[in-house]
Motif scaffolding. Structure first.
Motif: not given
Lengths: 165, 402
Positions: B370-378
């Motif tokens: 997989q390619i995971l996008r890890i961001s900051r949850a609002l």
């Protein structure tokens, strides 16, 4: 099983354990030496104390244990298969006048073959030398020599016991 | 007088402790509120990832495919990719863009090339035209070896436009990492056309291969140039223990196999020495091994608290690890996303400031990359997609030496 046979079996077992330990220690000596020689060849300055320390570490690190993939364990397992086969062949060879000459070589040959098979099978499994001290023709031959010494010691100890008994 | 000073010192210490604990707790709450999206899945052992200027991604599969993936996860198979020697750790490895990609559309690939008895870590460059590679050109080959493991294979451009390539030592050839006439166990630096830069460190050393930039490496599968400082970081697998992250300096010797904190898988020593005069000590090392893959220094606004920290994709222990760097020193580590059950192969910082991770063997399933996008949850509490990461602050002493 009568007492004599039991005594003979115990003696054979003792000879087996001592021969396997001796083969393991000699194999480790060759193993450590081969690795250190290769390191020296690329510039490492290794003192006798470094070498002794490394050898003792290796003896402990690869020692026989309940983990069957340890080099020491594999030598025990290999000998446990090879020596009974050699014993049967030895019995056959002693019956024939023409083949009697081969009898003294069978245990050393069995020891060497056991280690050769360990190295071949581990290489086939991992596709690299799992036991780095056995790399190269000389490294592998040295390990087989340790196996042969183990087989020879087993034969001597067994013969002495046979004479005594 | 003395009691007064003691009181002052006590109050100052309490304040420092309070501020420190608040910072740590903020970091941990940040880790717990990460939002993880699967951008692409069902990939077969994905290995490398590069962002195109328009936000699309080039992703390599070790089994030989190169895909162009857009932000909706739609993938296009790129044609005319040079065939790789696919076996054990060999195959199609990394992909990077030329620094002037927007004008020349040039990409660089690393791959294992050859056959079992004679294979190399190869670098090719090609022009990406639509969904096809054209002008495919081999620009570098390592010294041939007869094992199909330890290729290295990470690529990174330096700010001066030269290309760094990590080359593994091939396992059975480990001592070759110390030889300057052999390109195994090295990081090499070449021009974008494969020629040798005139300021490489061993150019005037008799017998040395002119491409060598640093040596004494085992299997470096992580390489990153910090865009802010230009500092080069490389991560390499140790054997049983002794995984390392090094700061790479030209001409330096990183020790393998003379100096290592690891021992062999057999239980024997690799070397009597953990350190050795004239050989570089790692910035961070891990004993027991964790299995570091790709690395990246976080730079971006999305995770401002992590600015300058090192992110390490961890294969063996299956997580993403943050190494808190202060003044170039490891002052603490944090385990992230261990609940994904995935081997983390590579990590990149996206143009949007999000962290992108390339993972494989999710829950041991085949073709589960997989390619995971890890961001900051609002809002962590209301966000169903956020993955409650297992966050574990680790003391430096327990996981790293120096």
């Amino acid at each position: 099983m009568d007492a004599d046979r039991m005594r003979l079996l115990l003696r054979a077992l003792m000879a087996f354990v001592l021969a396997a330990i001796a083969a393991y220690v000699i194999a480790t000596l060759f193993f450590t030496s081969a690795n250190l020689i290769r390191l020296s060849a690329v510039g490492a300055e290794i003192t006798v104390a470094d070498a002794v320390r490394t050898f003792l570490f290796d003896v402990r690190g690869m020692a026989p244990s309940l983990l069957w993939t340890q080099y020491g364990s594999l030598i025990f397992i290999g000998f446990a298969i090879a020596f009974p086969v050699a014993a049967v062949l030895r019995r056959f060879s002693m019956r024939s006048e023409a083949a009697r000459w081969i009898a003294p070589t069978l245990y050393p040959l069995a020891g060497a073959t056991a280690i050769a098979l360990i190295l071949i099978l581990s290489y086939q499994t991992y596709e690299v030398f799992a036991f780095a001290g056995a790399r190269g023709v000389l490294g592998s031959l040295a390990q087989c020599l340790a196996g042969a010494v183990g087989g020879y010691l087993f034969q001597i100890m067994l013969a002495r016991k046979e004479v005594r008994s | 007088m003395v009691p007064q000073r003691v009181c002052q010192a006590f109050i100052v210490a309490c304040c420092i402790g309070l501020v420190g604990s608040q910072a740590a707790s903020a970091d941990q709450s940040l880790a717990a509120s990460l939002r993880v999206e699967v951008v692409a899945d069902q990939l077969d052992t994905p290995w490398g990832l590069a962002f195109l200027p328009d936000g699309r991604m080039l992703v390599t599969e070790r089994t030989g495919a190169l895909y162009l993936i857009d932000d909706r996860g739609q993938r296009t198979l790129i044609k005319n990719v040079p065939p790789a020697f696919v076996k054990l750790q060999g195959g199609l490895l990394d992909v990077v863009l030329h620094p002037a990609f927007e004008t020349n559309s040039m990409i660089y690939l690393s791959l294992a090339h050859g056959r079992q008895k004679h294979n190399t870590t190869r670098v090719v460059r090609a022009v990406l035209e639509g969904d096809t590679l054209t002008n495919v050109e081999v620009i570098f080959d390592s010294t041939p070896k007869g094992t199909s493991v330890h290729y290295g294979g990470r690529l990174a451009f330096l700010p001066d436009g030269t290309l760094l390539v990590t080359i593994g030592e091939g396992a059975d050839y480990r001592e070759q990492a110390q030889r300057l006439d052999v390109v195994l166990g090295k990081i090499v630096r070449i021009n974008d056309d494969g020629t040798i830069p005139e300021d490489n460190p061993f150019l005037s050393t008799p017998g040395a291969h002119p491409a060598i930039w640093s040596y004494g490496h085992r299997n470096p599968q992580g390489l990153h140039v910090d865009p802010q400082t230009g500092r080069v970081y490389a991560a390499e697998h140790g054997p049983k223990g002794g995984d390392e992250v090094n700061v790479i300096e030209p001409g330096a010797n990183y020790g393998w196999p003379i100096a290592t904190h690891g021992i062999d898988y057999s239980g024997a020593r690799i070397s009597p020495f953990e350190t050795y005069p004239g050989m570089q000590e790692p910035l961070v090392y891990w004993t027991p091994s964790i299995g570091p893959g790709g690395i990246a220094v976080y730079r971006g606004a999305m995770f401002a608290e992590w600015d300058g920290d090192l992110l390490v994709a961890v294969l063996g222990h299956r997580h993403l690890r943050r190494v808190d760097l202060e003044d170039g020193r490891d002052v603490g580590q944090e385990i992230l996303l261990q609940d994904r059950g995935a081997r983390f192969r590579e990590v990149e910082i996206g143009p949007d400031g999000a962290i992108y991770a390339v993972v494989e063997s999710v829950n041991e399933r085949e073709k589960s990359g997989q390619i995971l996008r890890i961001s900051r949850a609002l809002s962590p509490a209301s966000d169903g997609d956020s993955s409650p990461s297992e966050s574990e602050a680790l003391s430096q002493a327990s996981v790293s030496g120096p």
